[in-house]
Design an enzyme around this catalytic site. Structure first.
Site, PDB file in Angstrom:
ATOM      1  N   CYS A  16      55.473  31.072  70.200  1.00 41.91           N
ATOM      2  CA  CYS A  16      54.958  32.435  70.077  1.00 41.91           C
ATOM      3  C   CYS A  16      55.191  33.157  71.399  1.00 41.91           C
ATOM      4  O   CYS A  16      55.704  32.586  72.350  1.00 41.91           O
ATOM      5  CB  CYS A  16      53.469  32.381  69.789  1.00 41.91           C
ATOM      6  SG  CYS A  16      53.055  31.276  68.438  1.00 41.91           S
ATOM      7  N   ASN A  55      50.219  29.944  73.036  1.00 44.08           N
ATOM      8  CA  ASN A  55      51.590  29.588  72.637  1.00 44.08           C
ATOM      9  C   ASN A  55      51.749  28.091  72.864  1.00 44.08           C
ATOM     10  O   ASN A  55      51.585  27.609  73.984  1.00 44.08           O
ATOM     11  CB  ASN A  55      52.624  30.333  73.479  1.00 44.08           C
ATOM     12  CG  ASN A  55      54.024  29.745  73.265  1.00 44.08           C
ATOM     13  OD1 ASN A  55      54.330  29.215  72.202  1.00 44.08           O
ATOM     14  ND2 ASN A  55      54.845  29.784  74.304  1.00 44.08           N
ATOM     15  N   GLU A  70      80.311  25.868  66.846  1.00 41.07           N
ATOM     16  CA  GLU A  70      79.513  27.031  67.255  1.00 41.07           C
ATOM     17  C   GLU A  70      79.759  28.217  66.332  1.00 41.07           C
ATOM     18  O   GLU A  70      78.830  28.930  65.945  1.00 41.07           O
ATOM     19  CB  GLU A  70      79.826  27.410  68.709  1.00 41.07           C
ATOM     20  CG  GLU A  70      79.077  28.616  69.238  1.00 41.07           C
ATOM     21  CD  GLU A  70      77.560  28.509  69.200  1.00 41.07           C
ATOM     22  OE1 GLU A  70      76.898  29.542  69.351  1.00 41.07           O
ATOM     23  OE2 GLU A  70      77.041  27.386  68.954  1.00 41.07           O
TER      24      GLU A  70
END
Ligand code: BG6
Length: 611
Positions: A2, A101, A485
């Site tokens: 968060c 968090n 990627e």
């Protein structure tokens, strides 16, 4: 993971909190909330489900003049995204208000403890347990915030960065952390806290780095720090080198396309920090020639796109230095009890420097007494602070969840390491060394050429193909490494299912999935194996695939390609820096033409600070 923010000063806190949260939404965006007060005991709390916009709507007509407050944007771990589970959480009687968090691993055991002391819990979150536990110790020992928070830190297991307001301390915000990131800012208008730099860069560049198991008190004009014994400790105020504009969109529609268009610049910046008088200069790492000579094995450990940089680096490092290289996924490495060579070097690659699995892998290597080097983009991040040696990339703040410019600067860091290690190990001579460095310094302009010449073509191509359900990326050697990627980029932002394959492997099974108009993106840059790659593309073409080839100018791929994106020629080792640009742009424009939230893809977050 968060995002948390806090402000205590002279200004209206609500504006600073909402602005800060909007800069942290890449960390989590399924619900948000703020708690605000003004020199009084009363604290006003507002929370909402969904994006920050909903919270802004909810409070836009409220008269919130308080100059002290904390805020939170959530990425749900415990309890579904809804208003009840959103932060801030308060203790049963409102004595403690908190944003968090991280993850409290032993929250169930603590829940039983609190219930034995008649606490009631109204949400499904581990954070509410933490809030009430602080209240429990505050009331039991009556020794104030420092004691209550320290006792809680000793009692809980897991990761956390918390900001706490106590009813009886109206002009103070208390913070503490373990493993989850937090920085604390100070300027003439007050004190600030945030999970990451962009949230407070607009207000101050003067920050403190709070270490693990430390706490601090933010007053309106000062910050004081304490250790686990409750003793006050000194901290040095440091200046951040990033400029405010780097955390703004500057007229671009999305941070992702802005950051892609910054790649030539940040690659040049990173190169300039690593090349002095045409020599690779690794002095910032503190690695000595003696140490480099001793390395018999290299392990590269990372997550997500950083792991793909590791795969590219493996090909280059082994080929140039003849040192064996193993590339490891951090979440596997940390629990696999890896057998590491004492003369080895563990390289951790991480943009944020806060990814929990990569941090744990670093600690695993250190516990085994292996030298560690981290390639990190955020100064003062946990991985940087805990590594023996650090090589900083200069990509600046990267806001879009899907990494682009940081990826490109990490490649440059790996090339530089490989070239210098090869020189120190006498695997390349002076001429080869000079040629590699000369070509490396041409990369920024070649990236610019691709951005200028190919972007529009890719935009057209992407709008034509954004309806597809599946796509395959294939290549050999370094082209296979970069196709991993490319595949991830399209998955991350456009939600199209993609797979990347070593081109030679396709015929051992997966080719059965190829049918009419299946999109196959072939990367073909490596001279020695070019014809091999082309024949693999012929195999899929003959089964009906629509073949897009990314290849250097002058290469003849007409017999197999339905579409081609040409890139400038360069040294074989440096092609990932050029081929990745069209692959990033395909991901971006496919997502844009699907009308998706490119910067904040569903279910993802910029840095995963929990397991
Ligand atoms: C993911 C990001 O959460 O973490 C990816 O969405 C990133 O873009 C990965 O590659 C690893 O993050 P970091 O910060 O350790 O490089």
């Amino acid at each position: 993971m968060c995002g948390i923010v806090g402000y205590n000063g002279k200004e209206k806190a609500v504006d600073i909190l909402l602005d800060g949260l909007s800069k942290l939404e890449y960390r989590g965006y399924d619900s948000a909330g703020v708690a605000i007060r003004d020199n009084k005991k009363e604290i006003e709390i507002y929370k909402s489900k969904g994006k920050l916009l909903n919270l802004k709507d909810k409070i836009k007509d409220k008269k919130l003049n308080g100059t002290c407050g904390i805020g939170h944007t959530r990425w749900a771990t415990h309890g579904e995204p809804n208003e009840t589970n959103a932060h801030p959480h308060t203790s049963n009687d409102g004595n403690v208000t908190l944003v968090h968090n991280g993850i409290i691993e032993n929250y169930q055991e603590l829940t039983q403890k609190l219930k034995r002391h008649d606490y009631k819990l109204y949400s499904e979150t581990d954070t509410e347990v933490l809030t009430n536990l602080i209240d429990y110790y505050y009331k039991k020992y009556k020794m104030g915030p420092i004691d209550a928070i320290n006792r809680t830190m000793v009692r809980v297991r897991g990761s956390y960065a918390i900001a706490v307001m106590f009813r009886e301390y109206p002009n103070e915000i208390w913070v503490a952390r373990k493993d989850s990131p937090m920085i604390i800012g100070l300027d003439k208008n007050g004190t600030y806290l945030a999970s990451d730099v962009p949230a407070i860069l607009k207000y101050t560049k003067n920050v403190y780095y709070i270490d693990n198991m430390e706490l601090a008190c933010l007053k309106k004009d000062s910050v004081s720090f304490y250790d686990l014994n409750g003793d006050e400790i000194n901290k040095e105020l440091k200046e951040i080198k990033w400029d405010v504009s780097s955390a703004e969109k500057e007229g671009y529609e999305h941070f992702m396309i802005k950051e892609i268009n910054e790649e030539d610049e940040v690659v040049k910046k990173t190169l300039n920090s690593l090349i002095k008088d045409n020599q690779i200069d690794l002095s910032q790492t503190g690695l000595t020639i003696e140490e480099i000579k001793k390395f018999k094995q290299i392990y590269i450990v990372a997550c997500g796109s950083a792991y793909h940089v590791g795969i590219c680096a493996q090909y280059i490092l082994e080929d140039l230095t003849r040192i064996p290289v193993r590339v490891e996924i951090a979440s596997e490495f940390r629990y696999r009890k890896p057998i590491l060579d004492k003369n080895g070097l563990v390289i951790i690659i991480s943009q944020s420097g806060e990814t929990a699995d990569s941090l744990a892998a670093l600690r695993e290597a250190k516990d085994q007494g292996i030298k560690t080097l981290s390639i990190v983009n955020v100064v003062g991040s946990s991985i940087a602070r805990e590594s023996d040696h650090v090589l900083y990339t200069l990509a600046g703040p990267e806001i879009a969840v899907a990494t682009t410019k940081a990826f490109s600067t990490q490649l440059i860091a790996c090339y530089s390491l490989a070239i210098e290690f090869a020189k120190v190990k006498n695997k390349i001579n002076k001429k080869e060394y000079k040629e590699l460095i000369d070509e490396l310094q041409l990369i920024p302009d070649k990236i610019k050429t691709i951005l200028d010449n190919v972007t529009e073509e890719i935009q057209r191509f992407s709008s034509k193909f954004s309806h597809i359900k599946d796509a395959f990326y294939i290549g050999r050697g370094l082209d296979y490494a970069i196709s991993l990627e490319g595949s991830l980029k399209l998955k991350e932002v456009s939600y199209i299912h993609t797979e990347a394959y070593a081109a030679g492997e396709l015929k051992h099974g997966t080719i059965s999935l190829i049918e009419d108009n299946t999109l196959v993106i072939g990367i073909a840059t490596q001279e020695e194996i070019f014809e091999k790659t082309i024949s693999n593309l012929v195999e899929v073409k003959s089964r009906g695939a629509y073949v897009l080839v990314v290849t250097p100018e002058g290469k003849d791929v007409k017999k197999v390609a339905n579409a081609t994106f040409y890139i400038p020629e360069t040294n074989k080792y440096f092609y990932p820096s050029l081929t990745v640009i069209p692959l990033q742009l395909i991901g971006y424009y496919m997502a844009v033409s699907k009308g998706l939230d490119v910067d904040k893809p569903r279910n993802l977050a910029k840095s995963v600070t929990v397991e």
